[in-house]
Write a protein that holds these residues in place. Structure first.
Motif, PDB file in Angstrom:
ATOM      1  N   ALA A 196       0.863  -1.197   0.000  1.00 22.46           N
ATOM      2  CA  ALA A 196       0.000   0.000   0.000  1.00 22.46           C
ATOM      3  C   ALA A 196       0.892   1.237   0.000  1.00 22.46           C
ATOM      4  O   ALA A 196       1.017   1.953   1.011  1.00 22.46           O
ATOM      5  CB  ALA A 196      -0.942  -0.025   1.195  1.00 22.46           C
ATOM      6  N   VAL A 197       1.495   1.506  -1.125  1.00 22.95           N
ATOM      7  CA  VAL A 197       2.480   2.590  -1.214  1.00 22.95           C
ATOM      8  C   VAL A 197       1.949   3.826  -1.953  1.00 22.95           C
ATOM      9  O   VAL A 197       2.649   4.819  -2.055  1.00 22.95           O
ATOM     10  CB  VAL A 197       3.768   2.084  -1.914  1.00 22.95           C
ATOM     11  CG1 VAL A 197       4.453   1.038  -1.043  1.00 22.95           C
ATOM     12  CG2 VAL A 197       3.443   1.535  -3.292  1.00 22.95           C
ATOM     13  N   SER A 198       0.736   3.732  -2.509  1.00 22.22           N
ATOM     14  CA  SER A 198       0.180   4.876  -3.232  1.00 22.22           C
ATOM     15  C   SER A 198      -0.257   5.942  -2.234  1.00 22.22           C
ATOM     16  O   SER A 198      -0.542   5.653  -1.071  1.00 22.22           O
ATOM     17  CB  SER A 198      -1.017   4.444  -4.073  1.00 22.22           C
ATOM     18  OG  SER A 198      -2.070   4.004  -3.241  1.00 22.22           O
ATOM     19  N   PRO A 199      -0.315   7.208  -2.689  1.00 22.38           N
ATOM     20  CA  PRO A 199      -0.746   8.292  -1.801  1.00 22.38           C
ATOM     21  C   PRO A 199      -2.113   8.043  -1.177  1.00 22.38           C
ATOM     22  O   PRO A 199      -2.341   8.381  -0.011  1.00 22.38           O
ATOM     23  CB  PRO A 199      -0.765   9.513  -2.718  1.00 22.38           C
ATOM     24  CG  PRO A 199       0.253   9.199  -3.771  1.00 22.38           C
ATOM     25  CD  PRO A 199       0.125   7.735  -4.015  1.00 22.38           C
ATOM     26  N   SER A 200      -3.019   7.444  -1.929  1.00 23.33           N
ATOM     27  CA  SER A 200      -4.368   7.213  -1.393  1.00 23.33           C
ATOM     28  C   SER A 200      -4.383   6.147  -0.300  1.00 23.33           C
ATOM     29  O   SER A 200      -5.329   6.071   0.495  1.00 23.33           O
ATOM     30  CB  SER A 200      -5.320   6.810  -2.534  1.00 23.33           C
ATOM     31  OG  SER A 200      -4.876   5.599  -3.131  1.00 23.33           O
ATOM     32  N   SER A 201      -3.338   5.291  -0.231  1.00 28.08           N
ATOM     33  CA  SER A 201      -3.288   4.202   0.761  1.00 28.08           C
ATOM     34  C   SER A 201      -2.357   4.516   1.931  1.00 28.08           C
ATOM     35  O   SER A 201      -2.126   3.668   2.798  1.00 28.08           O
ATOM     36  CB  SER A 201      -2.823   2.902   0.092  1.00 28.08           C
ATOM     37  OG  SER A 201      -3.679   2.538  -0.968  1.00 28.08           O
ATOM     38  N   SER A 202      -1.811   5.728   1.934  1.00 26.98           N
ATOM     39  CA  SER A 202      -0.803   6.052   2.962  1.00 26.98           C
ATOM     40  C   SER A 202      -1.370   5.981   4.387  1.00 26.98           C
ATOM     41  O   SER A 202      -0.681   5.558   5.322  1.00 26.98           O
ATOM     42  CB  SER A 202      -0.232   7.449   2.697  1.00 26.98           C
ATOM     43  OG  SER A 202      -1.250   8.435   2.770  1.00 26.98           O
ATOM     44  N   ALA A 203      -2.628   6.391   4.557  1.00 31.17           N
ATOM     45  CA  ALA A 203      -3.231   6.356   5.907  1.00 31.17           C
ATOM     46  C   ALA A 203      -3.337   4.917   6.411  1.00 31.17           C
ATOM     47  O   ALA A 203      -3.041   4.615   7.580  1.00 31.17           O
ATOM     48  CB  ALA A 203      -4.598   7.018   5.884  1.00 31.17           C
ATOM     49  N   LYS A 204      -3.776   4.006   5.481  1.00 29.28           N
ATOM     50  CA  LYS A 204      -3.874   2.598   5.865  1.00 29.28           C
ATOM     51  C   LYS A 204      -2.497   2.019   6.201  1.00 29.28           C
ATOM     52  O   LYS A 204      -2.320   1.252   7.142  1.00 29.28           O
ATOM     53  CB  LYS A 204      -4.507   1.797   4.736  1.00 29.28           C
ATOM     54  CG  LYS A 204      -5.991   2.086   4.519  1.00 29.28           C
ATOM     55  CD  LYS A 204      -6.550   1.192   3.424  1.00 29.28           C
ATOM     56  CE  LYS A 204      -8.044   1.442   3.218  1.00 29.28           C
ATOM     57  NZ  LYS A 204      -8.603   0.574   2.144  1.00 29.28           N
ATOM     58  N   ARG A 205      -1.493   2.406   5.389  1.00 27.54           N
ATOM     59  CA  ARG A 205      -0.138   1.882   5.631  1.00 27.54           C
ATOM     60  C   ARG A 205       0.420   2.386   6.965  1.00 27.54           C
ATOM     61  O   ARG A 205       1.021   1.614   7.725  1.00 27.54           O
ATOM     62  CB  ARG A 205       0.781   2.318   4.487  1.00 27.54           C
ATOM     63  CG  ARG A 205       2.169   1.700   4.524  1.00 27.54           C
ATOM     64  CD  ARG A 205       2.941   2.048   3.243  1.00 27.54           C
ATOM     65  NE  ARG A 205       4.215   1.375   3.230  1.00 27.54           N
ATOM     66  CZ  ARG A 205       5.344   1.857   3.767  1.00 27.54           C
ATOM     67  NH1 ARG A 205       5.310   3.048   4.350  1.00 27.54           N
ATOM     68  NH2 ARG A 205       6.465   1.157   3.699  1.00 27.54           N
ATOM     69  N   ASP A 206       0.229   3.683   7.236  1.00 21.74           N
ATOM     70  CA  ASP A 206       0.701   4.226   8.520  1.00 21.74           C
ATOM     71  C   ASP A 206       0.037   3.518   9.701  1.00 21.74           C
ATOM     72  O   ASP A 206       0.689   3.217  10.719  1.00 21.74           O
ATOM     73  CB  ASP A 206       0.417   5.729   8.596  1.00 21.74           C
ATOM     74  CG  ASP A 206       1.287   6.528   7.641  1.00 21.74           C
ATOM     75  OD1 ASP A 206       2.301   5.968   7.163  1.00 21.74           O
ATOM     76  OD2 ASP A 206       0.943   7.701   7.369  1.00 21.74           O
ATOM     77  N   ALA A 207      -1.281   3.251   9.567  1.00 21.92           N
ATOM     78  CA  ALA A 207      -1.993   2.558  10.640  1.00 21.92           C
ATOM     79  C   ALA A 207      -1.455   1.141  10.823  1.00 21.92           C
ATOM     80  O   ALA A 207      -1.302   0.641  11.957  1.00 21.92           O
ATOM     81  CB  ALA A 207      -3.493   2.518  10.346  1.00 21.92           C
ATOM     82  N   ALA A 208      -1.152   0.479   9.695  1.00 21.50           N
ATOM     83  CA  ALA A 208      -0.622  -0.886   9.751  1.00 21.50           C
ATOM     84  C   ALA A 208       0.755  -0.914  10.411  1.00 21.50           C
ATOM     85  O   ALA A 208       1.086  -1.824  11.194  1.00 21.50           O
ATOM     86  CB  ALA A 208      -0.552  -1.480   8.336  1.00 21.50           C
ATOM     87  N   ILE A 209       1.583   0.090  10.082  1.00 29.16           N
ATOM     88  CA  ILE A 209       2.918   0.174  10.699  1.00 29.16           C
ATOM     89  C   ILE A 209       2.787   0.378  12.208  1.00 29.16           C
ATOM     90  O   ILE A 209       3.499  -0.262  13.009  1.00 29.16           O
ATOM     91  CB  ILE A 209       3.721   1.324  10.063  1.00 29.16           C
ATOM     92  CG1 ILE A 209       4.090   0.963   8.610  1.00 29.16           C
ATOM     93  CG2 ILE A 209       4.987   1.613  10.866  1.00 29.16           C
ATOM     94  CD1 ILE A 209       4.756   2.107   7.841  1.00 29.16           C
ATOM     95  N   ALA A 210       1.876   1.261  12.635  1.00 29.76           N
ATOM     96  CA  ALA A 210       1.667   1.514  14.068  1.00 29.76           C
ATOM     97  C   ALA A 210       1.198   0.242  14.781  1.00 29.76           C
ATOM     98  O   ALA A 210       1.652  -0.080  15.881  1.00 29.76           O
ATOM     99  CB  ALA A 210       0.660   2.645  14.262  1.00 29.76           C
ATOM    100  N   GLU A 211       0.271  -0.488  14.129  1.00 25.66           N
ATOM    101  CA  GLU A 211      -0.214  -1.746  14.707  1.00 25.66           C
ATOM    102  C   GLU A 211       0.919  -2.765  14.835  1.00 25.66           C
ATOM    103  O   GLU A 211       0.991  -3.515  15.807  1.00 25.66           O
ATOM    104  CB  GLU A 211      -1.343  -2.306  13.847  1.00 25.66           C
ATOM    105  CG  GLU A 211      -2.646  -1.517  13.918  1.00 25.66           C
ATOM    106  CD  GLU A 211      -3.703  -2.077  12.972  1.00 25.66           C
ATOM    107  OE1 GLU A 211      -3.417  -3.119  12.341  1.00 25.66           O
ATOM    108  OE2 GLU A 211      -4.781  -1.482  12.862  1.00 25.66           O
TER     109      GLU A 211
END
Length: 395
Positions: free
Chosen positions: A11-26
């Motif tokens: 999930a590296v696209s700009p539109s998926s950045s929020a999901k990726r950040d949340a996944a990294i935090a989890e």
């Protein structure tokens, strides 16, 4: 649904950045939770291992561990001796108040016993470490600030020393109110532990009678001991408690950093450190016990401490030969505090002049606490420093 790692990886696209950040935090939270769980398992394993090791050492040093029933028995014996010459009756007439005084002594008994042993061992003869000579008693009084600077300081200490042993020849205080003449002709050369406890009661009353407020000083100049009025003092047990808190507790904290030894001896983490070097300690003990088989003399014990490099400045506070002698005395077990055992020691004086292996273990613990009084170190770390030095001592 994508896994957390798939989201992080793809999930590296700009539109998926929020999901990726949340996944990294989890993922960070999950990894931290895993580390905490692993650490908890390791700590539990260490705790169980320490417990296993400590139980083994406790069996070896059973006679050194405090026993509340034995403390009560020892106090009862001392209490009887304290009034053999009716000293208690002269100091505290009311039987109910005597009971309250006894409760105060019971609460502080173990530390007061150790304080007594420490000053009794100030001289060179450990065999006499169950008696206080007048010079040792005066040293205790000065260090505890029980006497004020003034012309009557010496007479106050001498009066207490005599009266706590039943010599009222120079005082108006008498055990028997019907006989106020003549007094006792008892010659007091030294006092044992029961008389030492009498002296604590005596000073608590003297301070209250001459100054009215123990925290203001140890007796008002111009008020000699023989003139002090004890009979009119109320709440004598409370006066004793105040004196112990204001004068004696600070002295114990300052004079006896090793007084935590009994606490350390019942701490699993400390005993586990002893377990790890038990065989080395035994070899050292047996190699140095030359005078009597399986017993160390005070000279042999001090030689071990000195040979281990623990005496002097170096790391930690300065440890003196006197500290080592007093540690030897403080580690002595007594029949009053432990079950009767066949030790081969023929009498109390010989018992106090020799050290068994369990007593050697306690002494090693006390040396660590005395040499490294810094509270920033754990009990186990302070003790371990002494143990490591001891096991490196030449045989």
């Amino acid at each position: 649904k994508k896994s957390r790692w798939q989201t992080i990886a793809f999930a590296v696209s700009p539109s998926s950045s929020a999901k990726r950040d949340a996944a990294i935090a989890e993922e960070y939270d999950a990894q931290n939770a895993k580390k905490v769980a692993i650490k908890a398992l390791e700590d539990e394993a260490d705790r169980l291992e320490n417990m296993r090791k400590a139980d083994h050492i406790r069996e070896i040093i059973a006679d050194q561990l405090p026993d509340q029933d034995a403390v009560e028995e020892a106090l009862s014996e001392d209490w009887f001796s304290m009034n053999k010459k009716r000293v208690l009756d002269a100091l505290v007439e009311d039987p109910e108040e005597q009971g309250r005084v006894k409760d105060v002594l019971k609460q502080h008994y173990v530390q007061l016993d150790e304080l007594f042993k420490t000053f009794a061992a100030s001289g060179s003869s450990i065999a006499d470490a169950q008696d206080l000579e007048l010079s040792e008693f005066e040293d205790f009084c000065h260090q505890a600030s029980l006497v004020a600077t003034g012309p009557h300081a010496t007479s106050v200490m001498v009066s207490c020393f005599q009266e706590c042993n039943g010599d009222f020849s120079h005082s108006h205080r008498q055990p028997d109110k019907r006989s106020r003449r003549g007094g006792s002709t008892i010659q007091t050369a030294h006092v044992a532990r029961p008389e030492f406890f009498n002296s604590l009661i005596w000073f608590s009353l003297f301070m209250a009678s001459t100054d009215g407020s123990p925290e203001h000083g140890g007796g008002a100049p111009g008020s000699p001991a023989w003139a002090a009025e004890f009979a009119t003092i109320k709440n004598k047990a409370e006066k004793l408690e105040i004196m112990l808190e204001v004068r004696i507790a600070p002295l114990i904290a300052r004079k006896l950093p090793g007084s935590q030894g009994k606490i350390a001896l019942n701490t699993d983490s400390v005993l586990a450190r002893v377990y790890d070097v038990e065989n080395d300690l035994r070899r050292l003990f047996e190699a140095r016990a030359l005078s009597v088989k399986n017993e160390l003399s005070v000279v042999e014990f001090v030689g071990i401490v000195d040979g281990a490099g623990l005496v002097g400045d170096g790391d930690g506070k300065t440890l003196t030969l006197r500290d080592a002698r007093q540690t030897f005395a403080a580690a002595q077990s007594e029949s009053a505090f432990s079950p009767a055992v066949e030790s081969g020691k023929t009498n109390l004086k010989q018992a106090h002049a020799l050290m068994s292996f369990p007593e050697f273990v306690e002494a090693a613990v006390r040396i660590g606490l005395t040499k490294w009084p810094d509270s920033d170190l754990s009990l186990a770390d302070r003790v371990d420093r002494a143990l490591q030095a001891l096991v490196c001592c030449p045989l």
